[in-house]
Design a protein around this motif. Sequence first.
Motif, PDB file in Angstrom:
ATOM      1  N   MET A 143     -24.813  15.592 -14.295  1.00 44.90           N
ATOM      2  CA  MET A 143     -25.336  15.221 -15.461  1.00 44.90           C
ATOM      3  C   MET A 143     -26.824  15.584 -15.311  1.00 44.90           C
ATOM      4  SD  MET A 143     -23.029  14.109 -17.283  1.00 44.90           S
ATOM      5  CE  MET A 143     -23.692  13.453 -18.759  1.00 44.90           C
ATOM      6  N   HIS A 144     -27.180  16.207 -14.125  1.00 43.09           N
ATOM      7  CA  HIS A 144     -28.578  16.540 -13.858  1.00 43.09           C
ATOM      8  C   HIS A 144     -29.265  17.149 -14.915  1.00 43.09           C
ATOM      9  CE1 HIS A 144     -32.148  18.615 -11.885  1.00 43.09           C
ATOM     10  NE2 HIS A 144     -32.285  17.657 -11.385  1.00 43.09           N
ATOM     11  N   ASP A 145     -28.552  18.306 -15.697  1.00 42.25           N
ATOM     12  CA  ASP A 145     -29.223  19.133 -16.495  1.00 42.25           C
ATOM     13  C   ASP A 145     -29.649  18.154 -17.775  1.00 42.25           C
ATOM     14  OD1 ASP A 145     -26.502  18.863 -17.081  1.00 42.25           O
ATOM     15  OD2 ASP A 145     -26.326  20.862 -18.187  1.00 42.25           O
ATOM     16  N   ILE A 146     -28.714  17.652 -18.159  1.00 39.13           N
ATOM     17  CA  ILE A 146     -29.129  16.597 -19.245  1.00 39.13           C
ATOM     18  C   ILE A 146     -30.198  15.565 -18.994  1.00 39.13           C
ATOM     19  CG2 ILE A 146     -28.034  14.568 -20.458  1.00 39.13           C
ATOM     20  CD1 ILE A 146     -25.403  16.249 -20.710  1.00 39.13           C
ATOM     21  N   ASP A 147     -30.120  15.043 -17.865  1.00 41.46           N
ATOM     22  CA  ASP A 147     -31.132  13.968 -17.347  1.00 41.46           C
ATOM     23  C   ASP A 147     -32.426  14.698 -17.289  1.00 41.46           C
ATOM     24  OD1 ASP A 147     -29.185  12.194 -17.165  1.00 41.46           O
ATOM     25  OD2 ASP A 147     -28.927  12.343 -15.051  1.00 41.46           O
ATOM     26  N   THR A 148     -32.527  15.890 -17.099  1.00 35.80           N
ATOM     27  CA  THR A 148     -33.717  16.534 -16.953  1.00 35.80           C
ATOM     28  C   THR A 148     -34.327  17.602 -18.116  1.00 35.80           C
ATOM     29  OG1 THR A 148     -33.060  18.346 -15.609  1.00 35.80           O
ATOM     30  CG2 THR A 148     -33.774  16.511 -14.247  1.00 35.80           C
ATOM     31  N   ALA A 149     -33.329  17.390 -18.865  1.00 35.59           N
ATOM     32  CA  ALA A 149     -33.573  18.435 -20.225  1.00 35.59           C
ATOM     33  C   ALA A 149     -34.950  18.248 -20.769  1.00 35.59           C
ATOM     34  CB  ALA A 149     -32.704  18.248 -21.346  1.00 35.59           C
TER      35      ALA A 149
ATOM     36  N   PRO B 271     -26.677  24.748 -22.009  1.00 38.48           N
ATOM     37  CA  PRO B 271     -25.794  24.147 -23.018  1.00 38.48           C
ATOM     38  C   PRO B 271     -25.405  22.796 -23.287  1.00 38.48           C
ATOM     39  CG  PRO B 271     -25.328  26.466 -22.089  1.00 38.48           C
ATOM     40  CD  PRO B 271     -26.312  25.734 -21.216  1.00 38.48           C
ATOM     41  N   ALA B 272     -25.303  22.260 -21.942  1.00 39.97           N
ATOM     42  CA  ALA B 272     -24.677  20.728 -21.895  1.00 39.97           C
ATOM     43  C   ALA B 272     -25.624  19.918 -22.497  1.00 39.97           C
ATOM     44  CB  ALA B 272     -24.497  20.244 -20.480  1.00 39.97           C
ATOM     45  N   ALA B 273     -26.911  20.268 -22.197  1.00 36.40           N
ATOM     46  CA  ALA B 273     -27.875  19.375 -22.698  1.00 36.40           C
ATOM     47  C   ALA B 273     -28.126  19.296 -24.296  1.00 36.40           C
ATOM     48  CB  ALA B 273     -29.295  19.410 -21.970  1.00 36.40           C
ATOM     49  N   VAL B 274     -28.010  20.583 -24.720  1.00 42.22           N
ATOM     50  CA  VAL B 274     -27.837  20.902 -26.186  1.00 42.22           C
ATOM     51  C   VAL B 274     -26.926  20.115 -26.954  1.00 42.22           C
ATOM     52  CG1 VAL B 274     -27.934  22.743 -28.056  1.00 42.22           C
ATOM     53  CG2 VAL B 274     -29.293  23.038 -25.935  1.00 42.22           C
ATOM     54  N   ALA B 275     -25.688  20.283 -26.392  1.00 46.92           N
ATOM     55  CA  ALA B 275     -24.450  19.579 -26.888  1.00 46.92           C
ATOM     56  C   ALA B 275     -24.630  18.106 -26.918  1.00 46.92           C
ATOM     57  CB  ALA B 275     -23.390  19.983 -26.023  1.00 46.92           C
ATOM     58  N   TRP B 276     -25.295  17.323 -26.033  1.00 45.48           N
ATOM     59  CA  TRP B 276     -25.374  16.165 -25.840  1.00 45.48           C
ATOM     60  C   TRP B 276     -26.405  15.635 -26.841  1.00 45.48           C
ATOM     61  CZ3 TRP B 276     -29.512  12.818 -24.939  1.00 45.48           C
ATOM     62  CH2 TRP B 276     -29.134  11.418 -24.672  1.00 45.48           C
ATOM     63  N   LEU B 277     -27.536  16.571 -27.007  1.00 44.89           N
ATOM     64  CA  LEU B 277     -28.493  16.061 -27.948  1.00 44.89           C
ATOM     65  C   LEU B 277     -28.004  16.299 -29.361  1.00 44.89           C
ATOM     66  CD1 LEU B 277     -31.552  17.904 -26.445  1.00 44.89           C
ATOM     67  CD2 LEU B 277     -31.323  15.250 -26.769  1.00 44.89           C
ATOM     68  N   ARG B 278     -27.288  17.358 -29.749  1.00 42.65           N
ATOM     69  CA  ARG B 278     -26.639  17.443 -31.007  1.00 42.65           C
ATOM     70  C   ARG B 278     -25.722  16.349 -31.529  1.00 42.65           C
ATOM     71  NH1 ARG B 278     -25.945  23.959 -30.662  1.00 42.65           N
ATOM     72  NH2 ARG B 278     -27.725  24.480 -31.423  1.00 42.65           N
TER      73      ARG B 278
ATOM     74  N   LEU C 239     -37.112  17.849 -23.365  1.00 39.74           N
ATOM     75  CA  LEU C 239     -37.038  17.174 -24.650  1.00 39.74           C
ATOM     76  C   LEU C 239     -38.042  17.526 -25.623  1.00 39.74           C
ATOM     77  CD1 LEU C 239     -35.314  13.831 -23.903  1.00 39.74           C
ATOM     78  CD2 LEU C 239     -34.065  15.950 -24.627  1.00 39.74           C
ATOM     79  N   SER C 240     -39.261  17.764 -24.912  1.00 40.36           N
ATOM     80  CA  SER C 240     -40.485  18.326 -25.523  1.00 40.36           C
ATOM     81  C   SER C 240     -40.569  19.685 -26.140  1.00 40.36           C
ATOM     82  CB  SER C 240     -41.851  17.942 -24.910  1.00 40.36           C
ATOM     83  OG  SER C 240     -41.974  18.429 -23.792  1.00 40.36           O
ATOM     84  N   GLU C 241     -39.704  20.438 -25.321  1.00 42.87           N
ATOM     85  CA  GLU C 241     -39.605  22.045 -25.688  1.00 42.87           C
ATOM     86  C   GLU C 241     -39.208  22.239 -26.964  1.00 42.87           C
ATOM     87  OE1 GLU C 241     -40.175  25.177 -24.119  1.00 42.87           O
ATOM     88  OE2 GLU C 241     -41.149  23.861 -22.750  1.00 42.87           O
ATOM     89  N   PRO C 242     -39.912  22.880 -27.855  1.00 40.55           N
ATOM     90  CA  PRO C 242     -39.458  23.407 -29.130  1.00 40.55           C
ATOM     91  C   PRO C 242     -38.292  24.184 -29.255  1.00 40.55           C
ATOM     92  CG  PRO C 242     -41.571  24.322 -28.752  1.00 40.55           C
ATOM     93  CD  PRO C 242     -41.374  23.613 -27.646  1.00 40.55           C
ATOM     94  N   ASP C 243     -38.103  25.167 -27.989  1.00 48.75           N
ATOM     95  CA  ASP C 243     -37.158  26.070 -27.998  1.00 48.75           C
ATOM     96  C   ASP C 243     -36.067  25.460 -27.261  1.00 48.75           C
ATOM     97  OD1 ASP C 243     -35.645  28.338 -27.517  1.00 48.75           O
ATOM     98  OD2 ASP C 243     -37.018  28.974 -25.892  1.00 48.75           O
ATOM     99  N   THR C 244     -34.854  25.226 -27.991  1.00 51.41           N
ATOM    100  CA  THR C 244     -33.744  24.727 -27.399  1.00 51.41           C
ATOM    101  C   THR C 244     -32.968  25.810 -26.447  1.00 51.41           C
ATOM    102  OG1 THR C 244     -32.262  25.296 -29.107  1.00 51.41           O
ATOM    103  CG2 THR C 244     -33.095  23.093 -29.252  1.00 51.41           C
ATOM    104  N   GLY C 245     -33.295  26.901 -26.251  1.00 52.35           N
ATOM    105  CA  GLY C 245     -32.942  27.753 -25.352  1.00 52.35           C
ATOM    106  C   GLY C 245     -33.473  27.550 -23.971  1.00 52.35           C
ATOM    107  N   ALA C 246     -34.435  26.759 -24.001  1.00 52.24           N
ATOM    108  CA  ALA C 246     -34.888  26.386 -22.464  1.00 52.24           C
ATOM    109  C   ALA C 246     -33.852  25.272 -21.940  1.00 52.24           C
ATOM    110  CB  ALA C 246     -36.225  25.893 -22.575  1.00 52.24           C
ATOM    111  N   MET C 247     -33.174  24.730 -22.707  1.00 56.00           N
ATOM    112  CA  MET C 247     -32.366  23.712 -22.261  1.00 56.00           C
ATOM    113  C   MET C 247     -30.898  24.275 -21.958  1.00 56.00           C
ATOM    114  SD  MET C 247     -32.696  20.425 -24.628  1.00 56.00           S
ATOM    115  CE  MET C 247     -34.069  20.666 -25.738  1.00 56.00           C
TER     116      MET C 247
END
Length: 124
Positions: free
Chosen positions: A85-91, A103-110, A93-101
């Motif tokens: 879960m490290h990638d999600i925990d450290t995503a 895929p797991a973090a993006v899926a969780w946020l969506r 979130l203030s980045e306007p570019d979701t490409g910096a996150m």
Amino acid sequence: MAQQPRTQTTPTQTSYKKGDIVLFRDVERFWLGKPGHTFVGRVERAWRHADTGKVLYDLTELSGNRARAGIDPDYMRPLPATDAMHDIDTAPLSEPDTGAMTPAAVAWLRQHLGQDSSTLPAQR
């Protein structure tokens, strides 16, 4: 004569419980140089070998749902949830570019922002 540098080894966990997610290596395939020697599995049960007395494990290989019996714990390593879960925990979130996150973090946020994109879930 120069002293040989010492190499560090990863300590092995000697016991696992049912449901633990582990990385394991088919040691014969590994030493023979064959592909497909390392897998992710879920511990199904532990048992003691009748002749050697060593505790062995039965696993389910997650990629193909294949049963693997008699796995030596010397060739297993735990895969902790915190690492998964490290990638999600450290995503970022203030980045306007979701490409910096990742895929797991993006899926969780969506998933969590699907209904109301104006608020984030409560921080734990």
